[in-house]
Design a protein around this motif. Structure first.
Motif, PDB file in Angstrom:
ATOM      1  N   THR A 291       0.775  -1.148   0.021  1.00  0.00           N
ATOM      2  CA  THR A 291       0.027   0.155  -0.043  1.00  0.00           C
ATOM      3  C   THR A 291       0.841   1.361  -0.033  1.00  0.00           C
ATOM      4  O   THR A 291       0.588   2.001  -0.637  1.00  0.00           O
ATOM      5  CB  THR A 291      -0.799   0.080   1.155  1.00  0.00           C
ATOM      6  OG1 THR A 291      -0.142   0.012   2.389  1.00  0.00           O
ATOM      7  CG2 THR A 291      -1.797  -1.053   1.208  1.00  0.00           C
ATOM      8  N   GLN A 292       1.942   1.205   0.854  1.00  0.00           N
ATOM      9  CA  GLN A 292       2.679   2.497   0.965  1.00  0.00           C
ATOM     10  C   GLN A 292       3.822   2.544   0.136  1.00  0.00           C
ATOM     11  O   GLN A 292       4.598   3.684  -0.135  1.00  0.00           O
ATOM     12  CB  GLN A 292       2.983   2.707   2.396  1.00  0.00           C
ATOM     13  CG  GLN A 292       1.987   2.742   3.409  1.00  0.00           C
ATOM     14  CD  GLN A 292       0.904   3.705   2.729  1.00  0.00           C
ATOM     15  OE1 GLN A 292       1.009   4.841   3.050  1.00  0.00           O
ATOM     16  NE2 GLN A 292      -0.353   3.141   2.587  1.00  0.00           N
ATOM     17  N   GLU A 293       4.322   1.517  -0.487  1.00  0.00           N
ATOM     18  CA  GLU A 293       5.546   1.553  -1.302  1.00  0.00           C
ATOM     19  C   GLU A 293       5.522   0.775  -2.489  1.00  0.00           C
ATOM     20  O   GLU A 293       6.568   0.425  -3.327  1.00  0.00           O
ATOM     21  CB  GLU A 293       6.777   0.903  -0.474  1.00  0.00           C
ATOM     22  CG  GLU A 293       7.093   1.500   0.987  1.00  0.00           C
ATOM     23  CD  GLU A 293       7.886   0.681   1.885  1.00  0.00           C
ATOM     24  OE1 GLU A 293       8.274  -0.370   1.591  1.00  0.00           O
ATOM     25  OE2 GLU A 293       8.588   1.276   2.722  1.00  0.00           O
ATOM     26  N   ASP A 294       4.367   0.725  -3.019  1.00  0.00           N
ATOM     27  CA  ASP A 294       3.989   0.488  -4.465  1.00  0.00           C
ATOM     28  C   ASP A 294       4.316  -1.352  -4.520  1.00  0.00           C
ATOM     29  O   ASP A 294       4.755  -1.578  -5.665  1.00  0.00           O
ATOM     30  CB  ASP A 294       4.314   1.264  -5.393  1.00  0.00           C
ATOM     31  CG  ASP A 294       4.061   2.798  -5.150  1.00  0.00           C
ATOM     32  OD1 ASP A 294       2.925   2.916  -4.572  1.00  0.00           O
ATOM     33  OD2 ASP A 294       4.479   3.675  -5.783  1.00  0.00           O
TER      34      ASP A 294
ATOM     35  N   VAL B  20      -3.894   1.738 -10.146  1.00  0.00           N
ATOM     36  CA  VAL B  20      -5.016   1.940  -9.547  1.00  0.00           C
ATOM     37  C   VAL B  20      -4.628   2.313  -7.963  1.00  0.00           C
ATOM     38  O   VAL B  20      -3.820   1.599  -7.270  1.00  0.00           O
ATOM     39  CB  VAL B  20      -5.942   0.724  -9.344  1.00  0.00           C
ATOM     40  CG1 VAL B  20      -7.172   1.003  -8.854  1.00  0.00           C
ATOM     41  CG2 VAL B  20      -6.300   0.302 -10.808  1.00  0.00           C
ATOM     42  N   ARG B  21      -4.963   3.423  -7.506  1.00  0.00           N
ATOM     43  CA  ARG B  21      -4.836   3.864  -6.188  1.00  0.00           C
ATOM     44  C   ARG B  21      -6.242   4.477  -5.468  1.00  0.00           C
ATOM     45  O   ARG B  21      -7.099   4.643  -6.061  1.00  0.00           O
ATOM     46  CB  ARG B  21      -3.853   4.975  -6.235  1.00  0.00           C
ATOM     47  CG  ARG B  21      -2.722   4.817  -6.623  1.00  0.00           C
ATOM     48  CD  ARG B  21      -1.516   5.865  -6.377  1.00  0.00           C
ATOM     49  NE  ARG B  21      -1.030   5.720  -5.169  1.00  0.00           N
ATOM     50  CZ  ARG B  21       0.137   5.139  -4.641  1.00  0.00           C
ATOM     51  NH1 ARG B  21       0.728   4.212  -5.770  1.00  0.00           N
ATOM     52  NH2 ARG B  21       0.711   5.248  -3.525  1.00  0.00           N
TER      53      ARG B  21
ATOM     54  N   ASP C 104      -4.506   7.057  -0.652  1.00  0.00           N
ATOM     55  CA  ASP C 104      -3.482   7.261  -1.911  1.00  0.00           C
ATOM     56  C   ASP C 104      -2.631   5.778  -1.554  1.00  0.00           C
ATOM     57  O   ASP C 104      -1.649   5.773  -1.837  1.00  0.00           O
ATOM     58  CB  ASP C 104      -2.423   8.338  -1.631  1.00  0.00           C
ATOM     59  CG  ASP C 104      -1.374   8.375  -2.631  1.00  0.00           C
ATOM     60  OD1 ASP C 104      -1.894   8.308  -3.754  1.00  0.00           O
ATOM     61  OD2 ASP C 104      -0.201   8.844  -2.466  1.00  0.00           O
ATOM     62  N   SER C 105      -3.399   4.670  -1.167  1.00  0.00           N
ATOM     63  CA  SER C 105      -2.930   3.524  -1.106  1.00  0.00           C
ATOM     64  C   SER C 105      -2.895   2.957  -2.641  1.00  0.00           C
ATOM     65  O   SER C 105      -3.742   2.969  -3.460  1.00  0.00           O
ATOM     66  CB  SER C 105      -3.789   2.525  -0.312  1.00  0.00           C
ATOM     67  OG  SER C 105      -3.761   2.930   0.742  1.00  0.00           O
ATOM     68  N   HIS C 106      -1.399   2.261  -2.798  1.00  0.00           N
ATOM     69  CA  HIS C 106      -1.339   1.324  -4.120  1.00  0.00           C
ATOM     70  C   HIS C 106      -2.320   0.150  -3.993  1.00  0.00           C
ATOM     71  O   HIS C 106      -2.148  -0.508  -3.107  1.00  0.00           O
ATOM     72  CB  HIS C 106       0.003   1.000  -4.160  1.00  0.00           C
ATOM     73  CG  HIS C 106       0.312   0.170  -5.602  1.00  0.00           C
ATOM     74  ND1 HIS C 106       0.154   0.378  -6.693  1.00  0.00           N
ATOM     75  CD2 HIS C 106       0.562  -1.210  -5.511  1.00  0.00           C
ATOM     76  CE1 HIS C 106       0.565  -0.469  -7.372  1.00  0.00           C
ATOM     77  NE2 HIS C 106       0.667  -1.748  -6.768  1.00  0.00           N
TER      78      HIS C 106
ATOM     79  N   ALA D 273      -3.569  -7.457  -0.221  1.00  0.00           N
ATOM     80  CA  ALA D 273      -2.764  -6.543   0.766  1.00  0.00           C
ATOM     81  C   ALA D 273      -3.510  -5.298   1.017  1.00  0.00           C
ATOM     82  O   ALA D 273      -3.135  -4.695   2.146  1.00  0.00           O
ATOM     83  CB  ALA D 273      -1.435  -6.718   0.725  1.00  0.00           C
ATOM     84  N   SER D 274      -3.740  -4.695  -0.050  1.00  0.00           N
ATOM     85  CA  SER D 274      -4.569  -3.241  -0.056  1.00  0.00           C
ATOM     86  C   SER D 274      -6.030  -3.387   0.478  1.00  0.00           C
ATOM     87  O   SER D 274      -6.455  -2.194   0.630  1.00  0.00           O
ATOM     88  CB  SER D 274      -4.225  -2.953  -1.495  1.00  0.00           C
ATOM     89  OG  SER D 274      -3.077  -2.707  -2.049  1.00  0.00           O
TER      90      SER D 274
END
Length: 157
Positions: free
Chosen positions: A33-36, A104-105, A110-112, A133-134
């Motif tokens: 989510t935070q590091e793509d 897609v976010r 702004d989660s990947h 995981a997102s």
């Protein structure tokens, strides 16, 4: 579609600080989510989930996808033909890994989430290939208790 949720509901979707997110998520969830990052195919929570319910952003709770739009893509990741609430899904150009794709976010978190491709089923022809995981899955039986009663209608068909 703020009209569905109303302005007061958007406060619910505020993104926590990076430290709060780190404490709340597993290492894999944080990486995705935070590091793509990307989780392994066929080794994630929802690729073969067939229960009725909705999928929300793991970080903010934004309603993103519904089981009514989920389909078997054979890729090993959950795939959806469309977002549940289009406003909460944002597209960005991703030119990493030597290719150009549509990332897609989530809007507020702004989660990947994953990527969208144009090889999906009708009527949209789209395949939203999303990392488990997102996402957090809310079963239809728990929608009201979890604060998502606005979406119960789609399971009453």
């Amino acid at each position: 579609m703020d009209s569905v949720w109303g302005k007061e509901k958007t406060v619910r979707f505020l993104k926590p600080s990076r430290d709060e997110i780190r404490k709340k998520l597993s290492d894999l969830q944080f990486e995705v989510t935070q590091e793509d990052g990307t989780e392994p195919p066929f080794q994630n929570d929802y690729w073969d989930n067939h229960k009725e319910g909705i999928y929300v952003d793991r970080v903010t709770g934004e309603p993103l996808f519904s089981s009514t739009d989920k389909f078997e893509s054979g890729t090993g990741w959950p795939s959806f033909s469309r977002p549940l609430v289009e406003e909460y899904v944002v597209m960005k150009t991703d030119s990493s890994h030597g290719m150009v794709r549509s990332e897609v976010r989530s809007k507020y978190g702004d989660s990947h989430l994953g990527h969208v491709f144009d090889d999906g089923p009708k009527p949209t022809g789209l395949r939203y290939c999303i990392n488990s995981a997102s996402l957090k899955f809310i079963p239809k039986e728990e929608l009201e208790r979890a604060g998502y009663s606005e979406f119960k209608w789609q399971f009453d068909r």
